[in-house]
Scaffold this active site. Structure first.
Site, PDB file in Angstrom:
ATOM      1  CD  GLU A 360      -0.431 -10.649  -4.973  1.00  0.00           C
ATOM      2  OE1 GLU A 360      -1.469 -10.927  -4.385  1.00  0.00           O
ATOM      3  OE2 GLU A 360       0.696 -10.977  -4.554  1.00  0.00           O
ATOM      4  CD  GLU A 621       2.406  -9.441   1.676  1.00  0.00           C
ATOM      5  OE1 GLU A 621       1.456 -10.055   1.153  1.00  0.00           O
ATOM      6  OE2 GLU A 621       3.565  -9.437   1.185  1.00  0.00           O
ATOM      7  CG  HIS A 642       0.947  -5.432   1.357  1.00  0.00           C
ATOM      8  ND1 HIS A 642       1.473  -6.074   0.262  1.00  0.00           N
ATOM      9  CD2 HIS A 642      -0.268  -5.979   1.541  1.00  0.00           C
ATOM     10  CE1 HIS A 642       0.612  -6.975  -0.192  1.00  0.00           C
ATOM     11  NE2 HIS A 642      -0.466  -6.931   0.573  1.00  0.00           N
TER      12      HIS A 642
END
Length: 754
Positions: A360, A621, A642
């Site tokens: 990503e 995350e 994250h």
């Protein structure tokens, strides 16, 4: 790097590559100098990532040049003063180029070659001679190329290096390149970027080297090195093995129960580097054209047990000056601050990414705007955002909608609430932190176009059919998407009115003040049913309070609703990406800083310290990325680095420590520490543009003592005292129970220096 915005006029250099083959080819051009040089500047770029070499050595200390942009619209060049590297007689200019973001894999959709199928290199060396004449050496058809030792290079997949294919002296004078091949030149009909200009940001540098703190052998011949810190960059390998030995390095953030490296959360990103040894003694290798997010490196293929120092973590980050310190009496909170800082480091690599490890690594706008205020405390982020605001506006839709990510990659949407609002919030936060309207003025027309879009009757952001990610990864507490959009609509309008005043745009001030009133009314109608709040999620109430969207009895009901929601969750948070950053500020603003402190100190999940207790060294995350009961969370989306939930850092500086700007650019200071007996002391410092601000508050025998050092006038808002103090060092005493606070001592800056 040459300071400032280096200008070269029209880009003269051609775009070259090897005619065929994979990997990262070697490119070279030999030339002679027959007179003295007064100045020489190399301007280099690539459609891909590259390394520039001159007379046997790398030029500069930067990685992953020229950085990531929407290559269809622009590409940057980097400029270096290489005067001292040239000499009379023979010289060699060299380059290595790899696919990078341009032609490699990136993103979660299996894209390869999204912008183009091949990587291209381009350079111009401008030479000014002592006699006043000048010349340029450009990449063109006269260059030669050959396959080098880098057989594969991909940002997500990793790098393969065959040291047996190294060509000694290829980038130095005197090398015989008769067996090399002519380069291919990009055809004139191929689409080039619309703009080629000087890089405005800070390139990626090495910011730390981390030796392994442990080595294990979970199965025969497989060795796992623990770097002790989840980091982003590459692993340096040091070995002494026979020629042809292929060493495989697998990277991961966590370990499987059997002690091997956990990689399932990487999805399609392989994150595997391979080194094929040439033999004959100690070999040291570090990948050039990939990067990984990892704490553990699993090494296999060695004929014997490696030395403890065989692997070293080399951490990369955009070269930003860090600007803060934070320390308190609770070591777990100190670890949390370290986790936030390392998450920031690992995700500020040319663009503000969501995560650095899996397939990503995108410039998600929502994550960016949620964390940016915290980032302004952690480092001087001005050059980083000078670059990224260009990326953001390059990606803006014709209708004014800002994208979900920048640089844009042609998927997902525009004008998603809390994501698209980065186009308003990021310039505002940068102006507040640094006092520069230069973050606003160039984009003002485009910002107004976005506001026109989200103020229309039917729009994706806050209209009746609003679509968004909502309070992403909330903990069983969903807030309606449209309500979030209406909150941001009103909030954006308030910020626009403030920015318009700074730009002396009186008509815009009046317009956006009216839009703010309209937006607040719409938000209130959506939040309430009659006289009672219909949506009592922590996020809905926190947005209401922190964004100043309600007044009077409505505001009091939002405060009560927020406290009630916390009680219903046993004093724990339930917010996702949107609500978390506003939660502690809202509680403090509501007069309940004690509850904000409790949230910070909670240790079961969902909480910040739960991850700390599990050994986390960055922000996760998900609140439940790993739990004792269930192990790893959803492998489809489970990053252990994250930064979105790290947005509590803003509150740690502005409320827990108590330092925040009283005017844009810290021209004045607001000091309002959250004095609580849950901590014995809190210390923080911040290097503002005006100078260092520091505060140290601690429990005393009776009450608290506060030491403040400020380079600018400050307003101290303490229990039972509001005191305006000049620049200098000041000592306050807060006494318990008897409603007395006093200023014990003040020292002017001149006396401090003396």
């Amino acid at each position: 790097m040459v300071g400032g915005q280096e200008q070269v006029g029209v880009w003269k250099a051609g775009w070259i590559r090897r005619g065929w083959g994979e990997g990262a080819p070697l490119l070279r051009k030999s030339f002679d100098l027959d007179k003295g040089v007064s100045r020489a500047t190399a301007h280099v770029t690539a459609l891909g990532v590259c390394e520039l070499r001159l007379n046997g050595r790398k030029v500069g200390e930067d990685h992953l040049l020229p950085g990531w942009t929407d290559y269809r619209k622009r590409v940057y060049f980097h400029s270096y003063d290489v005067t001292e590297r040239l000499h009379e007689g023979g010289n060699v200019l060299g380059g290595i180029v790899a696919p990078g973001w341009f032609a490699g894999y990136f993103g979660p959709f299996g894209d390869k070659g999204y912008y183009g199928h091949d990587a291209w290199f381009s350079v111009e060396l401008v030479i000014e001679y002592l006699d006043g004449s000048s010349a340029s050496i450009c990449s063109d058809s006269s260059w030669k190329s050959v396959e080098g030792p880098i057989l594969e290079a991909d940002l997500l997949m990793g790098e393969t290096y065959d040291a047996r294919k190294e060509i000694d002296g290829w980038d130095r004078p005197g090398f015989d390149d008769a067996g090399w091949f002519p380069v291919s030149l990009l055809d004139a009909h191929e689409r080039l970027p619309e703009t080629i200009e000087s890089y405005p940001g800070k390139p990626v540098h090495t910011v730390a080297e981390l030796p392994a703190i442990g080595r294990s052998e979970p199965k025969p011949g497989t060795y796992v090195f623990n770097l002790g810190q989840n980091m982003v960059g590459v692993a340096r390998l040091k070995i002494d093995v026979p020629a042809g030995t292929e060493v495989v390095m697998k990277h991961g953030e966590m370990l499987n129960p059997d002690g091997t490296v956990y990689t399932e959360n990487l999805r399609s990103a392989k994150a595997i580097d391979r080194y094929i040894a040439k033999g004959g003694g100690e070999e040291v290798w570090q990948p050039r054209f990939t990067f990984h997010g990892f704490q553990y490196v699993e090494v296999s293929g060695l004929p014997s047990k490696p030395e403890p120092d065989a692997v070293t973590g080399v951490a990369w980050m955009s070269a930003l000056q860090e600007t803060s310190t934070f320390e308190c009496s609770n070591e777990k909170v100190n670890q949390l601050f370290s986790n936030i800082r390392w998450g920031f480091r690992g995700n500020y690599i040319d663009v503000p990414t969501d995560c650095p490890q899996r397939d990503e690594r995108l410039g998600w706008t929502g994550d960016t705007q949620m964390f940016i205020r915290s980032a302004t405390y952690l480092a001087d982020i001005r050059p980083f955002y000078e670059k990224w605001l260009v990326d953001l506006h390059d990606a803006q839709h014709a209708n004014g909608g800002y994208p979900d990510m920048a640089p844009f990659m042609g998927r997902l949407g525009f004008a998603s609430a809390a994501w698209a609002d980065a186009g308003i919030i990021c310039p505002y936060v940068l102006w507040q932190a640094y006092g520069a309207t230069g973050f606003i003025r160039p984009w003002w027309t485009q910002m107004k176009k976005f506001m026109e879009l989200i103020g229309s009757d039917d729009n994706r952001h806050n209209g009746p059919d609003a679509e968004s990610y909502g309070d992403w990864l909330h903990f069983n507490s969903e807030t309606p998407t449209r309500l979030i959009g209406l909150a941001y609509r009103a909030y954006d309008a308030q910020l626009m009115a403030e920015m318009a005043a700074a730009l002396d745009a009186a008509d815009d001030v009046a317009h956006f003040m009216n839009e703010a009133r309209r937006g607040k009314a719409l938000f209130r109608d959506a939040l309430f049913e009659g006289a009672e709040i219909a949506v009592k999620t922590q996020t809905a109430c926190a947005l209401s309070i922190a964004m100043d969207l309600l007044d009077g009895d409505d505001l009091e009901k939002a405060k009560q609703g927020l406290v009630q929601s916390l009680e219903e969750h046993n004093g724990y948070l339930s917010t996702g990406f949107v609500g978390t950053g506003y939660l502690c500020p809202a509680l403090t603003k509501a007069g309940r800083p004690d509850l904000a402190v409790q949230l910070l100190l909670n240790e079961e999940h969902p909480s910040w310290l739960y991850a700390v207790n599990q050994g986390a060294t960055t922000i996760w995350e998900r609140w439940n990325s790993w739990t004792e009961e269930n192990g790893f969370g959803d492998v489809g989306m489970n990053s252990f680095n994250h930064y979105a939930f790290g947005s509590v850092c803003e509150w740690m500086f502005e409320s827990l420590a108590g330092i925040k700007p009283g005017a844009p650019g810290f021209q004045t200071l607001e000091v309002a520490p959250c004095l609580t007996d849950r901590f014995d002391f809190v210390k923080a410092s911040f290097d503002s543009l005006q100078g260092r601000v520091s505060i140290h508050w601690k429990k005393a025998d009776a009450g608290f003592e506060i030491e403040l050092e400020t380079p600018v006038p400050a307003t101290a808002r303490l229990p039972f005292l509001t005191e305006r103090v000049p620049a200098g060092r000041h000592l306050f005493k807060v006494l318990p129970d008897d409603e007395e606070t006093c200023l014990l001592n003040s020292v002017a800056p001149q006396a401090i220096l003396a």
